[in-house]
Scaffold this active site. Structure first.
Site, PDB file in Angstrom:
ATOM      1  N   GLU A 141       8.974  36.768  85.157  1.00 44.46           N
ATOM      2  CA  GLU A 141       7.825  36.028  84.635  1.00 44.46           C
ATOM      3  C   GLU A 141       7.567  34.839  85.556  1.00 44.46           C
ATOM      4  OE1 GLU A 141       4.670  34.687  83.359  1.00 44.46           O
ATOM      5  OE2 GLU A 141       5.401  36.507  82.373  1.00 44.46           O
ATOM      6  N   HIS A 155       6.299  41.759  83.920  1.00 44.87           N
ATOM      7  CA  HIS A 155       5.505  40.623  83.438  1.00 44.87           C
ATOM      8  C   HIS A 155       5.965  40.307  82.010  1.00 44.87           C
ATOM      9  CE1 HIS A 155       3.116  42.399  86.679  1.00 44.87           C
ATOM     10  NE2 HIS A 155       2.534  41.218  86.828  1.00 44.87           N
ATOM     11  N   HIS A 212       3.809  48.974  72.745  1.00 47.43           N
ATOM     12  CA  HIS A 212       5.167  48.796  72.230  1.00 47.43           C
ATOM     13  C   HIS A 212       5.646  49.991  71.414  1.00 47.43           C
ATOM     14  CE1 HIS A 212       4.636  44.169  72.700  1.00 47.43           C
ATOM     15  NE2 HIS A 212       5.062  44.749  73.810  1.00 47.43           N
ATOM     16  N   SER A 224       7.586  42.304  74.695  1.00 43.51           N
ATOM     17  CA  SER A 224       8.341  43.473  75.137  1.00 43.51           C
ATOM     18  C   SER A 224       9.791  43.153  75.501  1.00 43.51           C
ATOM     19  CB  SER A 224       7.632  44.152  76.311  1.00 43.51           C
ATOM     20  OG  SER A 224       7.344  43.234  77.345  1.00 43.51           O
ATOM     21  N   ASP A 272       3.066  45.347  82.947  1.00 44.05           N
ATOM     22  CA  ASP A 272       2.095  44.877  81.960  1.00 44.05           C
ATOM     23  C   ASP A 272       1.434  43.589  82.462  1.00 44.05           C
ATOM     24  OD1 ASP A 272       0.710  44.293  79.648  1.00 44.05           O
ATOM     25  OD2 ASP A 272       2.456  43.499  78.597  1.00 44.05           O
TER      26      ASP A 272
END
Length: 306
Positions: A134, A41, A18, A116, A180
């Site tokens: 997601e 993700h 991050h 994120s 990610d």
């Protein structure tokens, strides 16, 4: 789909990922032209640090909380490149000094840690937009609840790699892709290489930021080797760097001792920041005398960034 990031929210891997994400986004904002951020993700969006799962592992305490406490205890030591990340975490996490704390190094607390998507939305401008994927139903519901009222945010319930390929090249022609994955699959590195090959062929100008755990050193080295070969098949050279941080000895790899990022088309601001940022993160987060950090070019350094 058994992975639950709540156990790991705010750990050293999140900090590296991050912090670099913040630097890259702020670099993109130097130009007025709009850009897109594709998060493959997205996860749950935000994590309650009082959750028993968070407290059970203590990873946030040894990660972001330690970093914030050390920055508060020694003002001026944190690299300038890390300030925007630390400030954003304080705002989004409801940070505050504990009343009556006699030790400023242990007096800072957070209520939440932003994932994120929430961090990205905080950093981008009204003319920029986000596409977030997601697949996990519960996490997707939480993500939608966190960002449902935000303009220029599109959330998808599908495989993140499919989302990436479907949305590149973007109309803006500028942007960043954060990949990610939870690394539950044994073939995740292979899928990453295959997806990056397809994505770079469609949109070689984008910034691609890929997170990975470091447990099996041989697997990571093979992953790097496969990524090095990707730009060779493209008509335009695409530079790439890797940044890696260990907070414990590499061996035995019984837990997540190290983490890394690969960045294709690394922004100049990130390249400038890493020589100072990486040692500071190691010194702040690693077990005494047991950490390592490094960053290096995966492919030959050429014209980087946007």
């Amino acid at each position: 789909m058994n992975y639950d990031h709540a156990y790991h929210a705010g750990n050293f891997a999140d900090v590296l990922k991050h912090c670099c994400l913040t630097i890259a986004l702020n670099h993109l904002k130097r130009k007025d032209k709009s850009f897109v951020v594709i998060d493959t993700h997205g996860g749950q969006g935000v994590f309650d640090l009082s959750d028993p799962r968070v407290e059970r592992t203590g990873e946030a305490r040894e990660g972001i909380l330690r970093l914030l406490n050390q920055a508060e205890a020694a003002p001026g030591v944190a690299p300038e490149s890390a300030h925007a990340y630390l400030d954003a975490i304080k705002i989004l996490g409801g940070g505050a000094m504990r009343n009556g704390s006699e030790d400023p190094g242990t007096g800072f607390s957070l209520k939440r840690y932003p994932g994120s998507p929430l961090l990205t939305h905080h950093l981008i401008r009204p003319q920029d937009r986000m596409v977030i994927s997601e697949l996990h139903p519960a996490y997707n519901e939480s993500l939608r609840a966190t960002l449902s009222r935000q303009p220029r945010v599109h959330v998808e319930t599908k495989d993140g790699y499919e989302t990436l390929i479907a949305h590149v090249p973007p109309p803006e022609r500028r942007g960043l892709v954060l990949i990610d994955p939870p690394f539950e699959r044994t073939d995740e590195f292979r899928i990453l290489v295959r997806t990056m090959r397809a994505a770079l062929r469609r949109w070689s100008q984008g910034i691609y930021m890929i997170w990975y755990p470091i447990k099996d050193t041989a697997a990571v080295e093979a992953f790097h080797a496969d990524l090095r070969g990707l730009p060779e098949s493209l008509p335009t050279p695409v530079p790439a760097i890797a940044a890696e941080l260990w907070v414990r000895p590499r061996f035995p790899p019984l837990r997540l001792n190290g983490t890394g990022l690969v960045v294709f088309n690394p922004p100049h601001g990130l390249i400038q920041a890493l020589p100072e940022l990486m040692p500071w993160l190691r010194q702040s987060l690693a077990e005494q005398g047991k950490g390592e950090d490094r960053w290096f070019w995966l492919t030959e350094e050429r014209k980087a960034g946007q």
